[in-house]
Motif scaffolding. Structure first.
Motif, short mmCIF file in Angstrom:
data_model
loop_
_atom_site.label_atom_id
_atom_site.label_comp_id
_atom_site.label_asym_id
_atom_site.label_seq_id
_atom_site.Cartn_x
_atom_site.Cartn_y
_atom_site.Cartn_z
N TYR A 341 1.85 -22.55 -7.34
CA TYR A 341 2.79 -21.54 -6.06
C TYR A 341 2.88 -20.99 -6.84
N ASP A 342 3.91 -21.12 -8.00
CA ASP A 342 3.75 -19.53 -8.71
C ASP A 342 3.15 -18.43 -9.67
N ARG A 343 2.35 -19.17 -9.82
CA ARG A 343 0.80 -17.85 -9.96
C ARG A 343 0.50 -17.29 -8.44
N LYS A 344 0.35 -17.90 -7.55
CA LYS A 344 0.17 -17.32 -6.29
C LYS A 344 0.98 -16.26 -5.39
N GLU A 345 2.21 -17.32 -6.33
CA GLU A 345 4.02 -16.08 -5.59
C GLU A 345 2.91 -14.73 -6.86
N GLU A 346 3.01 -14.94 -8.29
CA GLU A 346 2.77 -13.81 -9.01
C GLU A 346 1.71 -12.44 -8.20
N THR A 347 0.57 -13.69 -7.64
CA THR A 347 -0.72 -13.01 -7.40
C THR A 347 -0.32 -12.15 -6.11
N ILE A 348 0.48 -12.71 -5.27
CA ILE A 348 0.99 -12.16 -3.39
C ILE A 348 1.85 -11.03 -3.63
N GLU A 349 2.72 -10.78 -5.21
CA GLU A 349 3.73 -9.99 -5.00
C GLU A 349 2.84 -8.13 -6.01
N GLY A 350 2.14 -9.39 -6.57
CA GLY A 350 1.33 -7.81 -7.05
C GLY A 350 0.15 -6.91 -6.45
N LEU A 351 -0.01 -8.04 -4.87
CA LEU A 351 -0.99 -7.63 -3.85
C LEU A 351 0.11 -6.82 -3.14
N GLU A 352 0.97 -7.06 -2.84
CA GLU A 352 2.01 -6.24 -2.40
C GLU A 352 2.53 -5.19 -2.86
N ASN A 353 2.47 -5.22 -3.87
CA ASN A 353 3.00 -4.11 -4.72
C ASN A 353 1.48 -2.79 -4.86
N GLU A 354 0.44 -3.37 -5.09
CA GLU A 354 -0.67 -2.38 -4.69
C GLU A 354 -0.90 -1.75 -3.14
N ILE A 355 -0.73 -2.96 -2.70
CA ILE A 355 -0.58 -1.68 -0.64
C ILE A 355 0.77 -0.74 -0.72
N ALA A 356 1.84 -1.13 -1.02
CA ALA A 356 2.88 -0.76 -0.87
C ALA A 356 2.51 1.09 -1.62
N MET A 357 1.09 0.18 -2.58
CA MET A 357 1.39 2.27 -3.58
C MET A 357 0.11 2.78 -2.81
N LEU A 358 -0.93 1.71 -2.05
CA LEU A 358 -1.73 2.21 -1.57
C LEU A 358 -1.02 3.30 0.09
N ASN A 359 -0.37 2.65 0.45
CA ASN A 359 0.18 2.89 1.67
C ASN A 359 0.89 4.46 1.24
N GLU A 360 1.47 4.34 0.20
CA GLU A 360 2.75 5.17 -0.31
C GLU A 360 1.29 6.58 -0.18
N GLN A 361 -0.44 6.23 -0.72
CA GLN A 361 -0.64 7.23 -1.07
C GLN A 361 -0.96 7.63 0.13
N LEU A 362 -1.21 6.94 1.07
CA LEU A 362 -1.63 7.08 2.52
C LEU A 362 -1.11 8.15 3.56
N HIS A 363 -0.03 7.67 3.08
CA HIS A 363 1.38 8.59 3.53
C HIS A 363 0.94 10.29 3.41
N ALA A 364 0.95 10.01 1.60
CA ALA A 364 0.93 11.59 1.37
C ALA A 364 -0.22 12.38 1.73
N ARG A 365 -1.36 11.42 1.97
CA ARG A 365 -2.75 12.49 3.10
C ARG A 365 -2.30 12.81 3.82
N LYS A 366 -1.74 11.95 4.52
CA LYS A 366 -1.54 11.94 5.71
C LYS A 366 -1.08 13.46 6.20
N GLN A 367 -0.14 13.34 5.30
CA GLN A 367 1.20 14.40 5.57
C GLN A 367 0.59 15.62 5.17
#
Length: 446
Positions: A341-367
């Motif tokens: 569970y702890d490892r999954k939590e770490e993996t999920i947290e890492g993926l969420e951070n990566e998704i947030a960064m990609l969303n930020e980049q996508l938003h900037a690109r569209k802007q």
């Protein structure tokens, strides 16, 4: 402020009028009948419920309403002023209160369906020298409060700190469940509290120099003083032995943990269960993960001899398997699931951070894409020599890890004819204002 004034702040004294009032209050507190007795019974039920359900708040509430302090203070006070009639009444009511308390607790624990000993109950079965000190200083606080006009929360606080009621409830539990070690340990704790609260009260009476009653038989008076000293010493000595055992066990466990951390943390394995038996000098460690060779395990076991105080212990290192009857399989499964569970939590947290960064980049690109469309006519009007242009979001990484990456607005233009330096500088300032970018890089292509 001089020394004399400073010492004066610590001065306490009892006037003759205060003394009369204090003696009256002590005599009232000694009595156990009617309301006092029923309050005690209900308080015992409340404390027993608190111990049974492991509720600290309920136990504290029971101690606050308990009238058990009265006879105990009466014992020490009566010895101090040589009032042997008050002493007899105090001892009689103390015995009554103790007996009623134990019987009430025993009845409760005979009736309750929850018979497992909780941590709050177990805490009252192993008294030590610290309990002696708590009772002594609690009693001193109580006797000082007796002489104060504004008593505040001192007496209830002493009742909570010295915990008179829970040991009696635990003694009742020991009788109800036929666990005599519980009864003996808890009753000894109650006796420690009794003796040293009474002793503190006696010392306080002597310090305040209360008026003493004349006794016709000096021999009895002398014997009473000797008995007080003997009882205090006899009560104190076992607590030293028990404290020594507790300290020795704590040191043993600390050394064992140090040994395990130094020698049993094999690569690609996890320690999932540790059992330390101080009495039998046995240590069992269960590990899970990559299989460890028998030579490595034997070497780890041999290293126990290098640790002072635990070198005579027998070490068992077990590699986890559900087929082993000596392994707590439930604990093993729980630890494994927790690790997953702890490892999954770490993996999920890492993926969420990566998704947030990609969303930020996508938003900037569209802007920037939308901004480029809006700026086409402005470029054509202001800078007709620009054939085409693009606006992008760029991140510049540095070879030096200590330097944070730079985020810039990258504008690339393709010129149809040469642009002067002044015009280029004006264009760059306009682009910064138009894109609202503090960092902007302009790239010119032919």
């Amino acid at each position: 402020m001089n020394i004399k004034d400073l010492l004066g702040k610590f001065s306490i004294a009892v006037t003759h009028e205060d003394e009369i009032e204090i003696v009256e209050n002590v005599e009232k507190g000694v009595s156990f009948k009617g309301f006092n007795l029923w309050v005690l019974i209900f308080a015992i039920f409340i404390a027993s419920l608190g111990l049974n359900t492991n509720s600290t708040a309920v136990i504290i509430g029971a101690m606050l309403i308990s009238p058990l302090m009265g006879p105990i203070i009466g014992i020490g006070f009566s010895i101090g002023i040589k009032d042997f009639d008050l002493l007899k009444r105090s001892l009689k009511n103390y015995a009554l209160a103790t007996g009623v308390s134990v019987v009430t607790a025993t009845i409760y624990f005979l009736c309750t369906p929850i018979t497992e000993a909780q941590s709050e109950l177990l805490a009252r079965t192993s008294p030590n020298i610290y309990d002696v000190l708590i009772a002594l200083f609690g009693g001193l606080a109580g006797v000082v409060a007796l002489g104060a006009k504004e008593k505040g929360n001192v007496v209830p606080g002493v009742a909570i700190a010295t915990a008179l009621m829970p040991p009696l409830c635990t003694a009742g539990y020991g009788i109800a469940t036929m666990k005599w070690q519980f009864f003996l340990g808890a009753f000894y704790l109650f006796f420690i509290n009794t003796v040293f609260i009474a002793l503190a009260t006696y010392l306080g009476v002597k310090y305040f120099k209360f008026s003493q009653k004349k006794y016709v038989n000096p021999a009895v008076e002398k014997k009473t003083g000797a008995y007080v000293l003997i009882i205090a010493i006899c009560t104190f000595l076992p607590s030293i032995y028990l404290t020594f055992k507790i300290v020795q066990e704590a040191l043993y466990v600390r050394s064992v943990n140090a040994y395990i951390n130094d020698n049993v943390n094999f690569d690609s394995t996890k320690i999932i269960q540790t059992d330390i038996n101080y009495e039998d000098r046995k240590i069992q460690v269960v590990i899970l993960g990559k299989e460890v060779s028998q030579d490595s395990i034997a070497k780890a076991k041999e290293m126990i001899k290098a640790y002072s105080g635990i070198s005579d212990s027998k070490v068992s290192i077990i590699q986890g398997s559900s087929n082993r009857p000596d392994i707590d399989v439930k604990a093993l499964k729980s630890d494994v699931l927790s690790e997953i569970y702890d490892r999954k939590e770490e993996t999920i947290e890492g993926l969420e951070n990566e998704i947030a960064m990609l969303n930020e980049q996508l938003h900037a690109r569209k802007q920037y894409e939308e901004m480029a469309k809006d700026m086409r006519k402005e470029f054509a009007s202001l800078y007709p020599m620009v054939k085409s242009f693009s606006i992008n979001y760029a991140v510049y990484e540095h070879s030096n890890d200590t330097v944070s990456p730079d985020t810039v607005c990258l504008v690339t233009i393709v010129q149809s004819s040469a642009i002067s330096k002044d015009k280029m500088k004006t264009m760059q300032e306009w682009l910064k204002a138009r894109t609202k970018s503090e960092k902007l890089e302009l790239v010119v292509k032919n």
